[in-house]
Design an enzyme around this catalytic site. Structure first.
Site, PDB file in Angstrom:
ATOM      1  CE  LYS A  13       0.269  -1.900   4.201  1.00 60.11           C
ATOM      2  NZ  LYS A  13      -0.097  -3.192   4.734  1.00 60.11           N
ATOM      3  CD  GLU A  35      -9.091  -6.689  -4.657  1.00 60.18           C
ATOM      4  OE1 GLU A  35      -9.511  -6.579  -5.813  1.00 60.18           O
ATOM      5  OE2 GLU A  35      -9.584  -6.062  -3.704  1.00 60.18           O
ATOM      6  CB  VAL A  79      -7.097  -1.470   0.660  1.00 60.26           C
ATOM      7  CG1 VAL A  79      -8.033  -0.844   1.694  1.00 60.26           C
ATOM      8  CG2 VAL A  79      -6.210  -0.402   0.063  1.00 60.26           C
ATOM      9  N   GLY A  96       1.307 -11.794  16.924  1.00 56.33           N
ATOM     10  CA  GLY A  96       1.590 -11.562  15.498  1.00 56.33           C
ATOM     11  C   GLY A  96       0.630 -10.578  14.848  1.00 56.33           C
ATOM     12  CD  GLU A 111       4.711  -4.627   9.968  1.00 53.44           C
ATOM     13  OE1 GLU A 111       5.823  -4.099   9.847  1.00 53.44           O
ATOM     14  OE2 GLU A 111       3.806  -4.554   9.125  1.00 53.44           O
ATOM     15  CG  ASP A 122      -1.120   0.351   7.450  1.00 58.07           C
ATOM     16  OD1 ASP A 122      -0.391  -0.218   6.627  1.00 58.07           O
ATOM     17  OD2 ASP A 122      -2.287  -0.031   7.713  1.00 58.07           O
ATOM     18  CE  LYS A 158      -3.789  -1.256   5.125  1.00 63.18           C
ATOM     19  NZ  LYS A 158      -3.875  -1.845   6.464  1.00 63.18           N
ATOM     20  N   GLY A 195      -2.507 -10.879   7.374  1.00 59.01           N
ATOM     21  CA  GLY A 195      -2.186 -12.280   7.689  1.00 59.01           C
ATOM     22  C   GLY A 195      -1.629 -12.945   6.450  1.00 59.01           C
TER      23      GLY A 195
HETATM   24  N1  NAP Z   1       1.942  -8.789   6.717  1.00 60.21           N
HETATM   25  C1  NAP Z   1       0.674  -8.716   6.278  1.00 60.21           C
HETATM   26  O1  NAP Z   1      -0.246  -9.313   6.840  1.00 60.21           O
HETATM   27  C2  NAP Z   1       0.395  -7.917   5.022  1.00 60.21           C
HETATM   28  C3  NAP Z   1      -0.942  -7.780   4.583  1.00 60.21           C
HETATM   29  C4  NAP Z   1      -1.193  -7.065   3.411  1.00 60.21           C
HETATM   30  C5  NAP Z   1      -0.134  -6.491   2.717  1.00 60.21           C
HETATM   31  N2  NAP Z   1       1.159  -6.639   3.187  1.00 60.21           N
HETATM   32  C6  NAP Z   1       2.256  -6.034   2.426  1.00 60.21           C
HETATM   33  O2  NAP Z   1       3.051  -7.073   1.847  1.00 60.21           O
HETATM   34  C7  NAP Z   1       4.387  -6.601   1.653  1.00 60.21           C
HETATM   35  C8  NAP Z   1       5.369  -7.615   2.252  1.00 60.21           C
HETATM   36  O3  NAP Z   1       5.153  -7.701   3.645  1.00 60.21           O
HETATM   37  P1  NAP Z   1       5.888  -8.806   4.551  1.00 60.21           P
HETATM   38  O4  NAP Z   1       5.176  -8.785   5.849  1.00 60.21           O
HETATM   39  O5  NAP Z   1       5.995 -10.091   3.786  1.00 60.21           O
HETATM   40  O6  NAP Z   1       7.370  -8.172   4.692  1.00 60.21           O
HETATM   41  P2  NAP Z   1       8.674  -8.904   5.239  1.00 60.21           P
HETATM   42  O7  NAP Z   1       8.331 -10.114   6.019  1.00 60.21           O
HETATM   43  O8  NAP Z   1       9.506  -7.833   5.866  1.00 60.21           O
HETATM   44  O9  NAP Z   1       9.425  -9.428   3.895  1.00 60.21           O
HETATM   45  C9  NAP Z   1      10.100  -8.569   3.014  1.00 60.21           C
HETATM   46  C10 NAP Z   1      10.896  -9.407   2.006  1.00 60.21           C
HETATM   47  O10 NAP Z   1      11.493  -8.528   1.066  1.00 60.21           O
HETATM   48  C11 NAP Z   1      12.910  -8.719   1.044  1.00 60.21           C
HETATM   49  N3  NAP Z   1      13.530  -7.405   0.889  1.00 60.21           N
HETATM   50  C12 NAP Z   1      13.242  -6.258   1.562  1.00 60.21           C
HETATM   51  N4  NAP Z   1      14.005  -5.251   1.110  1.00 60.21           N
HETATM   52  C13 NAP Z   1      14.799  -5.771   0.148  1.00 60.21           C
HETATM   53  C14 NAP Z   1      15.816  -5.229  -0.686  1.00 60.21           C
HETATM   54  N5  NAP Z   1      16.191  -3.944  -0.598  1.00 60.21           N
HETATM   55  N6  NAP Z   1      16.415  -6.042  -1.594  1.00 60.21           N
HETATM   56  C15 NAP Z   1      16.069  -7.353  -1.682  1.00 60.21           C
HETATM   57  N7  NAP Z   1      15.117  -7.933  -0.912  1.00 60.21           N
HETATM   58  C16 NAP Z   1      14.493  -7.144  -0.008  1.00 60.21           C
HETATM   59  C17 NAP Z   1      13.282  -9.350   2.383  1.00 60.21           C
HETATM   60  O11 NAP Z   1      14.480 -10.079   2.226  1.00 60.21           O
HETATM   61  P3  NAP Z   1      15.113 -10.966   3.450  1.00 60.21           P
HETATM   62  O12 NAP Z   1      14.217 -12.185   3.522  1.00 60.21           O
HETATM   63  O13 NAP Z   1      16.479 -11.311   3.006  1.00 60.21           O
HETATM   64  O14 NAP Z   1      15.036 -10.083   4.648  1.00 60.21           O
HETATM   65  C18 NAP Z   1      12.048 -10.218   2.638  1.00 60.21           C
HETATM   66  O15 NAP Z   1      12.199 -11.452   1.968  1.00 60.21           O
HETATM   67  C19 NAP Z   1       4.428  -5.210   2.316  1.00 60.21           C
HETATM   68  O16 NAP Z   1       4.273  -4.228   1.332  1.00 60.21           O
HETATM   69  C20 NAP Z   1       3.219  -5.214   3.249  1.00 60.21           C
HETATM   70  O17 NAP Z   1       2.708  -3.923   3.485  1.00 60.21           O
HETATM   71  C21 NAP Z   1       1.436  -7.333   4.303  1.00 60.21           C
END
Ligand code: NAP
Length: 431
Positions: free
Chosen positions: A117, A141, A144, A198, A201, A212, A216, A313
């Site tokens: 987002k 999609e 948000v 969980g 964050e 955040d 959205k 999630g």
């Molecule tokens: N968490 C939720 O429930 C949720 C829900 C909806 C949307 N989202 C969105 O989904 C996206 C991902 O979230 P997440 O929770 O999966 O994040 P995360 O756990 O922090 O994972 C980020 C991933 O990206 C890699 N990464 C970050 N910066 C990098 C860089 N500069 N170069 C190369 N690799 C890089 C990291 O590598 P490493 O593994 O080596 O650290 C990791 O694998 C975000 O935009 C978030 O807002 C999340």
């Protein structure tokens, strides 16, 4: 201007390259969501419009991977993009290098799905333009309320999307915190619990300070009205000032305090607000508790539409991301493919105010007289109750301009040693 004026004409999307053969998917990021997407794609690889195969994932650290994924990991985007993927899924989070890599893929005509987002809110115009230039689809999609797929549906259904007001509880962390504080936990204990479970964050600052939800809301305003708004344009307040006192006072005057995001279209103008607001007990949004999210779409004089469900999630988000990939493989268009325009923004004018007062308070009748001199009239008072440093009371007022409320509270502060908290009242959608 009619709400129908914002309707964009449909766009044609060319079929993606290599139709018929297995589709190669490149993952940017393999963290919480990226690894869930990778797992899901392995289990349902042959169930979409075309068989799918993840060719690799971009990560920071390629050496220490606990993931059991069968695909390779890359630290270099050039290596990941060789051979060219059919679809790129961006799950890095943040602005860079996500923006550059998504622009690169779209520029080469490769469709992109993202759940980011922040990226869509800050650079949506640029990304949509890049997608339109190359004809590649761009879908977001899961950015948000990830567990409630509605953005793509409404972007493709202009009559249903012709709404005047959008009200959302779009940040599960802050909603969880307020729910638990209302149940008796301190802010610190509620946050600690949310992190343990969980739901928050390690660094929850963008959830707590409203950033955040502002991201959205910017995505929602673009999708429903084609508005180009920066999250910084949105008046945003966080939830950290709220404590058990305000939440129990709100309950006493028949309501609760919820972290809302509101976008309203008024003629050719708009207003945007993110922050805690008083929600009357009869409003369905008052019962959206914990990590549940909701969105209400309102059209003047008509019954509103209400959607609710999980907002985040790994598994929920992965499903929505992969459905976006399926839509693209089936020839689906970008979400909101047209360039956006900047609206004229006005200050959000709520239908009333929730005011909690504490300290050396004058008698209620005196406060009412003083406020009345500024045109601020109460429709409901809580019973004053003793508290440290004096007494606490809350009132619910009729509509009044923010300037008049500020002036009335400043005047009260000049005559008594008090603290005040002011929150807007959320106007209920018609039921
Ligand atoms: N968490 C939720 O429930 C949720 C829900 C909806 C949307 N989202 C969105 O989904 C996206 C991902 O979230 P997440 O929770 O999966 O994040 P995360 O756990 O922090 O994972 C980020 C991933 O990206 C890699 N990464 C970050 N910066 C990098 C860089 N500069 N170069 C190369 N690799 C890089 C990291 O590598 P490493 O593994 O080596 O650290 C990791 O694998 C975000 O935009 C978030 O807002 C999340």
């Amino acid at each position: 201007m009619s709400v129908l004026d914002a309707i964009a004409p449909p766009v044609e999307v060319p079929p993606i390259a290599g139709a018929g053969r297995e589709a190669r998917v490149a993952l940017l990021g393999h963290g919480l969501i990226g690894s869930a997407v990778s797992r899901l794609l392995r289990t349902i690889a042959n169930r979409g419009p075309r068989p799918l195969r993840v060719t690799g994932a971009l990560v920071r650290n390629t050496r220490v991977r606990t993931d059991d994924a069968p695909h390779p990991f890359f630290a270099s985007p050039a290596a990941l993009f060789e051979p060219a993927p059919d679809v790129v899924i961006e799950l890095l989070g943040g602005l860079e290098p996500a923006r550059t890599l998504v622009l690169d893929a779209l520029g080469r005509g490769i469709p992109v799905v993202t759940a980011n987002k922040r990226l869509v809110a800050a650079h949506g115009d640029e990304l949509v333009r890049a997608a339109a230039r190359s004809g590649a689809a761009f879908r977001y999609e899961a950015s948000v309320i990830a567990g409630v797929p509605f953005l793509g549906t409404f972007a493709a259904r202009p009559l249903a999307a012709a709404v005047n007001r959008v009200v959302a509880i779009a940040n599960g962390t802050s909603n969880y915190l307020l729910t638990r504080i209302a149940e008796g936990l301190s802010f610190a204990a509620a946050l600690d619990e949310a992190q343990r479970l969980g739901f928050a964050e390690t660094d929850p600052s963008r959830d707590i300070d409203g950033s955040d939800a502002a991201d959205k809301l910017a995505v929602l305003a673009r999708t429903f009205w084609g508005w180009s708004v920066r999250p910084n344009d949105i008046s945003t307040t966080g939830v950290s000032r709220l404590g058990a006192i305000e939440l129990s006072l709100a309950r006493e005057i028949a309501g609760s305090i919820k972290p809302v995001a509101v976008a309203q279209q008024i003629g050719g103008n708009g207003s945007l607000f993110v922050g805690p607001a008083f929600v009357a007990a009869g409003d369905p949004l008052a019962s959206i508790d914990g990590v549940l999210n909701a969105i209400r779409l309102e059209r003047t004089g008509e019954l509103p539409l209400l959607f609710s469900g999980p907002g985040a999630g790994p598994d929920v988000t992965a499903r929505t991301v992969v459905d976006d990939v399926f839509e693209i493989l089936a020839g689906g268009a970008s979400i909101r493919p047209q360039p956006a325009h900047r609206p004229t923004l006005r200050q959000h004018r709520p239908s009333g105010w929730f005011i909690s007062l504490g300290g050396s308070l004058p008698e209620t009748a005196e406060i009412a007289d003083l406020f009345g001199a500024y045109g601020l009239w109460a429709k409901r008072w809580s019973e004053p109750r003793p508290s440290t440093g004096g007494r606490t009371v809350a009132l619910l007022t009729h509509s009044c301009s923010p300037a008049a409320v500020d002036a009335a509270i400043a005047r009260l502060k000049s005559v008594a040693a008090i603290d005040a908290m002011l929150l807007p009242v959320l106007e209920a959608g018609r039921e």
